[in-house]
Design a protein around this motif. Structure first.
Motif, PDB file in Angstrom:
ATOM      1  N   ILE A  66       0.847  -1.137  -0.012  1.00  0.00           N
ATOM      2  CA  ILE A  66       0.057   0.011   0.137  1.00  0.00           C
ATOM      3  C   ILE A  66       1.061   1.176   0.022  1.00  0.00           C
ATOM      4  O   ILE A  66       1.869   1.264   0.807  1.00  0.00           O
ATOM      5  N   LEU A  67       0.510   2.055  -0.948  1.00  0.00           N
ATOM      6  CA  LEU A  67       1.537   3.398  -1.052  1.00  0.00           C
ATOM      7  C   LEU A  67       0.494   4.448  -0.535  1.00  0.00           C
ATOM      8  O   LEU A  67      -0.795   4.541  -0.276  1.00  0.00           O
ATOM      9  N   THR A  68       1.182   5.604  -0.331  1.00  0.00           N
ATOM     10  CA  THR A  68       0.372   6.988   0.441  1.00  0.00           C
ATOM     11  C   THR A  68       0.586   7.996  -0.462  1.00  0.00           C
ATOM     12  O   THR A  68       1.559   8.311  -0.926  1.00  0.00           O
ATOM     13  N   TYR A  89      -5.062  13.118   2.562  1.00  0.00           N
ATOM     14  CA  TYR A  89      -4.093  12.047   1.911  1.00  0.00           C
ATOM     15  C   TYR A  89      -5.099  10.719   1.648  1.00  0.00           C
ATOM     16  O   TYR A  89      -6.196  10.605   2.064  1.00  0.00           O
ATOM     17  N   ALA A  90      -4.330   9.966   0.838  1.00  0.00           N
ATOM     18  CA  ALA A  90      -5.202   8.482   0.273  1.00  0.00           C
ATOM     19  C   ALA A  90      -3.994   7.387   0.301  1.00  0.00           C
ATOM     20  O   ALA A  90      -2.763   7.623   0.252  1.00  0.00           O
ATOM     21  N   LYS A  91      -4.636   6.364   0.524  1.00  0.00           N
ATOM     22  CA  LYS A  91      -3.929   4.962   0.390  1.00  0.00           C
ATOM     23  C   LYS A  91      -4.263   4.176  -0.741  1.00  0.00           C
ATOM     24  O   LYS A  91      -5.529   4.059  -0.912  1.00  0.00           O
ATOM     25  N   TRP A  92      -3.440   3.511  -1.531  1.00  0.00           N
ATOM     26  CA  TRP A  92      -3.869   3.241  -2.553  1.00  0.00           C
ATOM     27  C   TRP A  92      -2.661   2.022  -2.918  1.00  0.00           C
ATOM     28  O   TRP A  92      -1.487   1.808  -2.420  1.00  0.00           O
ATOM     29  N   ARG A  93      -3.245   0.993  -3.760  1.00  0.00           N
ATOM     30  CA  ARG A  93      -2.239  -0.125  -4.350  1.00  0.00           C
ATOM     31  C   ARG A  93      -2.524  -0.708  -5.696  1.00  0.00           C
ATOM     32  O   ARG A  93      -3.808  -0.451  -6.079  1.00  0.00           O
ATOM     33  N   VAL A  94      -1.522  -1.221  -6.526  1.00  0.00           N
ATOM     34  CA  VAL A  94      -1.683  -1.786  -7.706  1.00  0.00           C
ATOM     35  C   VAL A  94      -2.424  -3.040  -7.593  1.00  0.00           C
ATOM     36  O   VAL A  94      -2.022  -3.965  -6.841  1.00  0.00           O
ATOM     37  N   THR A  95      -3.633  -3.256  -8.303  1.00  0.00           N
ATOM     38  CA  THR A  95      -4.217  -4.445  -8.166  1.00  0.00           C
ATOM     39  C   THR A  95      -4.359  -5.128  -9.403  1.00  0.00           C
ATOM     40  O   THR A  95      -4.323  -6.538  -9.706  1.00  0.00           O
ATOM     41  N   ASP A  96      -4.231  -4.469 -10.648  1.00  0.00           N
ATOM     42  CA  ASP A  96      -4.466  -5.033 -12.021  1.00  0.00           C
ATOM     43  C   ASP A  96      -3.211  -4.311 -12.760  1.00  0.00           C
ATOM     44  O   ASP A  96      -3.139  -3.075 -13.030  1.00  0.00           O
ATOM     45  N   LEU A 163      -8.419   2.153  -4.218  1.00  0.00           N
ATOM     46  CA  LEU A 163      -8.227   3.185  -3.485  1.00  0.00           C
ATOM     47  C   LEU A 163      -8.762   2.623  -2.109  1.00  0.00           C
ATOM     48  O   LEU A 163      -9.837   2.274  -1.764  1.00  0.00           O
ATOM     49  N   VAL A 164      -7.746   2.285  -1.043  1.00  0.00           N
ATOM     50  CA  VAL A 164      -8.018   1.709   0.117  1.00  0.00           C
ATOM     51  C   VAL A 164      -8.636   2.767   0.989  1.00  0.00           C
ATOM     52  O   VAL A 164      -9.658   2.388   1.593  1.00  0.00           O
ATOM     53  N   ASP A 165      -8.343   3.782   1.176  1.00  0.00           N
ATOM     54  CA  ASP A 165      -8.824   4.817   2.259  1.00  0.00           C
ATOM     55  C   ASP A 165      -8.440   6.427   1.741  1.00  0.00           C
ATOM     56  O   ASP A 165      -7.472   6.607   0.872  1.00  0.00           O
ATOM     57  N   VAL A 166      -9.504   7.265   1.867  1.00  0.00           N
ATOM     58  CA  VAL A 166      -9.029   8.779   1.922  1.00  0.00           C
ATOM     59  C   VAL A 166      -9.374   9.435   2.862  1.00  0.00           C
ATOM     60  O   VAL A 166     -10.596   9.234   3.671  1.00  0.00           O
ATOM     61  N   ARG A 167      -8.596  10.083   3.661  1.00  0.00           N
ATOM     62  CA  ARG A 167      -8.866  10.799   4.957  1.00  0.00           C
ATOM     63  C   ARG A 167      -8.225  12.456   4.693  1.00  0.00           C
ATOM     64  O   ARG A 167      -7.253  12.616   4.211  1.00  0.00           O
ATOM     65  N   VAL A 168      -9.046  13.315   5.636  1.00  0.00           N
ATOM     66  CA  VAL A 168      -8.929  14.637   5.585  1.00  0.00           C
ATOM     67  C   VAL A 168      -8.097  14.822   6.666  1.00  0.00           C
ATOM     68  O   VAL A 168      -8.333  14.389   7.854  1.00  0.00           O
TER      69      VAL A 168
END
Length: 290
Positions: A66-68, A89-96, A163-168
């Protein structure tokens, strides 16, 4: 002899170069694709040691973890047209990996730019549907949950990114409106304080009036009870006096005469003029008092 050794050395070097370019390793924390002259031939290479054709195949590796995405501060408007500076900020990772490479050319910076655009648009739409209070406190968590869910459907389909999470992290008012908002909040708090004081004074007056009424009632009841007791005492005293006097009326009359004498001549210079036949001195005229 020297020429043969050079040839062998050159051949060994060629073998090493070819072997180095033929082998590759994909770690547990990586995802990889294989390209053949720029065309994808293996969209998801397995983890471990792999073999490729040198100078024909190219292996591109991406982060599996997971990347930030730490985006710069953006300004959005609420439904009341109030501007807010939002840091998120957002947490994400490659799935495809195939979609990811096709959309971003395998570049994380480009992927974060595309994600930031989508998130900015989503936040702008969500903020535009809510009031200042809802955005700051009331529905903030719900807003982030809805935004993450809606954007995840888009990012997975378009970029191969989950997109794992988005937080303010922070919501601030612009400096040019902060003072006016502060003054308005101050006025609102002062109004509430005045209301509380007014309510307190009203309650105090009610309590004071109730206490005064109870005090008056208690005093009146006490006075009534005291008068009843005093009347009963006076009646009892009169009854006792009457009973005592009736036992010997003549003696009572004699005692009353002595008391009258004492009261009449209690001070020097007292003068009393009476008729000689007055009953006032009847006990002095006759020894028997008759």
């Amino acid at each position: 002899m020297a020429g043969r050794q050079f040839t062998v050395l050159l051949a060994a070097l060629a073998v090493i170069v070819i072997g180095y370019n033929s082998l590759f390793i994909v770690k547990e924390t990586e995802r990889a694709v294989m390209l053949k002259f720029g065309e994808m031939v293996d969209p998801d290479i397995e983890v471990g040691l792999g073999i490729k054709m040198p100078f024909v195949h190219v292996v591109r590796k991406f982060e599996r973890r997971i990347l930030t995405l730490d985006a710069p501060t953006q300004r959005f408007l609420t439904i009341e047209k109030k501007p807010l500076d939002v840091d998120f900020y957002a947490k994400w990772r490659v799935t495809d990996t195939q979609k990811f490479y096709t959309a971003t050319n395998g570049e994380e910076v480009r992927a974060e730019g595309l994600l930031a655009q989508r998130i900015n648009t989503g936040l702008r739409n969500k903020f535009g549907e809510r009031t200042f209070h809802d955005v700051v406190s009331g529905e903030r968590d719900l807003l982030m949950t809805e935004l993450t869910r809606d954007l995840n459907l888009i990012t997975v389909a378009e970029f191969g990114i989950e997109l794992v999470d988005v937080r303010v992290k922070r919501i601030d008012l612009p400096s040019q409106v902060s003072q006016s908002v502060f003054e308005r909040m101050k006025s609102e708090r002062e109004r509430e304080a005045r209301e509380h004081r007014s309510t307190g004074r009203e309650l105090a007056e009610k309590i004071r009036a109730t206490a005064d009424r109870q005090r008056t009632i208690i005093a009146a009841n006490a006075y009534r009870d005291a008068e009843v007791i005093r009347g009963e005492g006076d009646a009892e005293a009169a009854r006792i006096y009457a009973s005592a006097y009736n036992a010997d009326p003549e003696f009572y009359a004699f005692v009353r005469s002595l008391t009258a004498y004492k009261s009449s001549f209690s001070a020097d210079g007292n003068l009393l003029v009476l008729d000689a036949e007055s009953e006032f001195f009847r006990y002095l005229k006759k020894g028997s008092g008759k």
